[in-house]
Structures are given as C-alpha cells and as structure tokens.
Design a protein around this motif. Sequence first.
Motif, PDB file in Angstrom:
ATOM      1  N   ALA A  54     -11.871  27.772  34.486  1.00  0.00           N
ATOM      2  CA  ALA A  54     -12.435  26.492  34.927  1.00  0.00           C
ATOM      3  C   ALA A  54     -13.889  26.629  35.375  1.00  0.00           C
ATOM      4  N   HIS A  55     -14.233  27.777  35.980  1.00  0.00           N
ATOM      5  CA  HIS A  55     -15.624  27.995  36.398  1.00  0.00           C
ATOM      6  C   HIS A  55     -16.550  28.010  35.182  1.00  0.00           C
ATOM      7  N   ASP A  56     -16.130  28.680  34.130  1.00  0.00           N
ATOM      8  CA  ASP A  56     -16.944  28.721  32.912  1.00  0.00           C
ATOM      9  C   ASP A  56     -17.099  27.322  32.315  1.00  0.00           C
ATOM     10  N   ARG A  57     -16.010  26.538  32.292  1.00  0.00           N
ATOM     11  CA  ARG A  57     -16.099  25.189  31.743  1.00  0.00           C
ATOM     12  C   ARG A  57     -17.086  24.349  32.538  1.00  0.00           C
ATOM     13  N   ALA A  58     -16.995  24.413  33.858  1.00  0.00           N
ATOM     14  CA  ALA A  58     -17.902  23.641  34.707  1.00  0.00           C
ATOM     15  C   ALA A  58     -19.349  24.107  34.538  1.00  0.00           C
ATOM     16  N   ARG A  59     -19.550  25.409  34.569  1.00  0.00           N
ATOM     17  CA  ARG A  59     -20.909  25.946  34.425  1.00  0.00           C
ATOM     18  C   ARG A  59     -21.485  25.603  33.053  1.00  0.00           C
ATOM     19  N   VAL A  93     -11.879  19.344  40.095  1.00  0.00           N
ATOM     20  CA  VAL A  93     -13.153  19.908  40.572  1.00  0.00           C
ATOM     21  C   VAL A  93     -14.073  20.212  39.387  1.00  0.00           C
ATOM     22  N   THR A  94     -13.516  20.771  38.340  1.00  0.00           N
ATOM     23  CA  THR A  94     -14.280  21.070  37.122  1.00  0.00           C
ATOM     24  C   THR A  94     -14.816  19.781  36.516  1.00  0.00           C
ATOM     25  N   ALA A  95     -13.947  18.784  36.408  1.00  0.00           N
ATOM     26  CA  ALA A  95     -14.354  17.490  35.859  1.00  0.00           C
ATOM     27  C   ALA A  95     -15.473  16.873  36.685  1.00  0.00           C
ATOM     28  N   ARG A  96     -15.347  16.958  37.975  1.00  0.00           N
ATOM     29  CA  ARG A  96     -16.347  16.340  38.848  1.00  0.00           C
ATOM     30  C   ARG A  96     -17.706  17.020  38.723  1.00  0.00           C
ATOM     31  N   HIS A  97     -17.721  18.330  38.643  1.00  0.00           N
ATOM     32  CA  HIS A  97     -18.997  19.041  38.460  1.00  0.00           C
ATOM     33  C   HIS A  97     -19.680  18.598  37.164  1.00  0.00           C
ATOM     34  N   ALA A  98     -18.900  18.474  36.110  1.00  0.00           N
ATOM     35  CA  ALA A  98     -19.463  18.032  34.830  1.00  0.00           C
ATOM     36  C   ALA A  98     -19.935  16.588  34.914  1.00  0.00           C
ATOM     37  N   LEU A  99     -19.127  15.729  35.506  1.00  0.00           N
ATOM     38  CA  LEU A  99     -19.485  14.317  35.619  1.00  0.00           C
ATOM     39  C   LEU A  99     -20.761  14.132  36.437  1.00  0.00           C
ATOM     40  N   GLN A 100     -20.910  14.903  37.489  1.00  0.00           N
ATOM     41  CA  GLN A 100     -22.102  14.788  38.331  1.00  0.00           C
ATOM     42  C   GLN A 100     -23.369  15.271  37.633  1.00  0.00           C
ATOM     43  N   SER A 101     -23.219  16.031  36.567  1.00  0.00           N
ATOM     44  CA  SER A 101     -24.378  16.557  35.839  1.00  0.00           C
ATOM     45  C   SER A 101     -24.681  15.815  34.549  1.00  0.00           C
ATOM     46  N   ILE A 102     -23.736  15.066  34.030  1.00  0.00           N
ATOM     47  CA  ILE A 102     -23.857  14.527  32.682  1.00  0.00           C
ATOM     48  C   ILE A 102     -25.049  13.586  32.521  1.00  0.00           C
ATOM     49  N   TRP A 103     -25.493  12.958  33.593  1.00  0.00           N
ATOM     50  CA  TRP A 103     -26.646  12.059  33.506  1.00  0.00           C
ATOM     51  C   TRP A 103     -27.889  12.791  33.002  1.00  0.00           C
ATOM     52  N   LYS A 104     -27.975  14.090  33.256  1.00  0.00           N
ATOM     53  CA  LYS A 104     -29.145  14.874  32.847  1.00  0.00           C
ATOM     54  C   LYS A 104     -29.299  14.937  31.328  1.00  0.00           C
ATOM     55  N   VAL A 105     -28.205  14.753  30.602  1.00  0.00           N
ATOM     56  CA  VAL A 105     -28.282  14.709  29.137  1.00  0.00           C
ATOM     57  C   VAL A 105     -29.230  13.593  28.713  1.00  0.00           C
ATOM     58  N   GLY A 106     -29.243  12.512  29.464  1.00  0.00           N
ATOM     59  CA  GLY A 106     -30.100  11.368  29.159  1.00  0.00           C
ATOM     60  C   GLY A 106     -31.589  11.649  29.248  1.00  0.00           C
TER      61      GLY A 106
END
Length: 185
Positions: A54-59, A93-106
Amino acid sequence: MSFSIEEYVKQLHDVDKTLQYDAFVAIQREIEKPVDWAYEVWDQFTGWLTSNDAHDRARGAQFLAGLSKSDPENRILNDFSSLCAIAEDEKFVTARHALQSIWKVGLGGEEQKNRVVDYLVSRFREAPNGVHPTLVRSDIIVGLRNLADSTRDESIEGIGAELIETEADPKYKKKLIASWKKKKV
C-alpha cells in the motif's frame, strides 16, 4: 548536497523508517517544480500503482501526480485511470493520499486539468455511496481549491461552489465552505 533520485527511491525501501520518510519528503519537495529526471523513474512509479504494498501504491500515485508538470510527452494521460484507481484504493489511507494529490495532475496541461476536474466532480457526487464520504468530499473540495488557485482558472471556482451547494447537511456544508475559502497551496 546534490539530489539523486535513484538514491532517494532506493531509500524509500530502506529498513530505517527515518530514511524512508526523509527520502519521501525530499522527492516531494523536488517535484514541487518541474524536474528533468521524471522519465528516469516514471515506469517504476507506474509499476508501484499495482504493487501489493500500500505504501508503494500511495507513493507511486503521489509522485506521478507531482511529476505531471514535468511530463512533456503527456504520459500521465495514459496512466490517469490507474492513478484514479489508487484514489479509490481498498485501503482508505492509500486512497486518501492519492486523492489529496491528484489535483496536481491538472498542472500538466489543459487536457490534464479537464480530466482531473471531471474525475473530482464525479467522485464528489459518488462519495455518499462510499467509505468516509465527508472526508472524501472535503479532500475533493481542497483539491479543486488548490487547482483553481494554482491555475487561476475561474471556471473551477464555479464548479467548487456548485458542488458545495449540493451538500444537504447545513453543518457539513459550512465546513466545506470554510475549506473552500482557505488558501491551501
């Protein structure tokens, strides 16, 4: 001290948790601006999106989102659905880390920004059917705020306001409004 992406990526899997954390912070700090080494690690990070760890997925998700501004080949467009899958990971927790970062793709371009906004709007609407809907919706509003501020795109302002208006619970609506007004970037 010079930055070595290879060394920091290696340290992410060190047994020493302090070294892991320091490497994570160093990479995050480095990708706040465009970098010339994105494609040296791109495939490795996309590989992490399907890891059992899960750490690798989030990172992987966090780093790829941050590297979007360093992606002139627009590879993120091919990997965006995988990134979204992590933002809906079975481990919250993994999902939340990704969700909190996804805006940066924009920050990678107009098409990337449109995909992010479409995804976040859809996810906001579906959140009540999932796990921890109030946290998910709050993260989405903060992400839209960050994207609006970073791109100075006024249309995102309107989208965020419209989403907040759909919240039926007055107490939670007030919290979303407060999150929207705060400058997060």
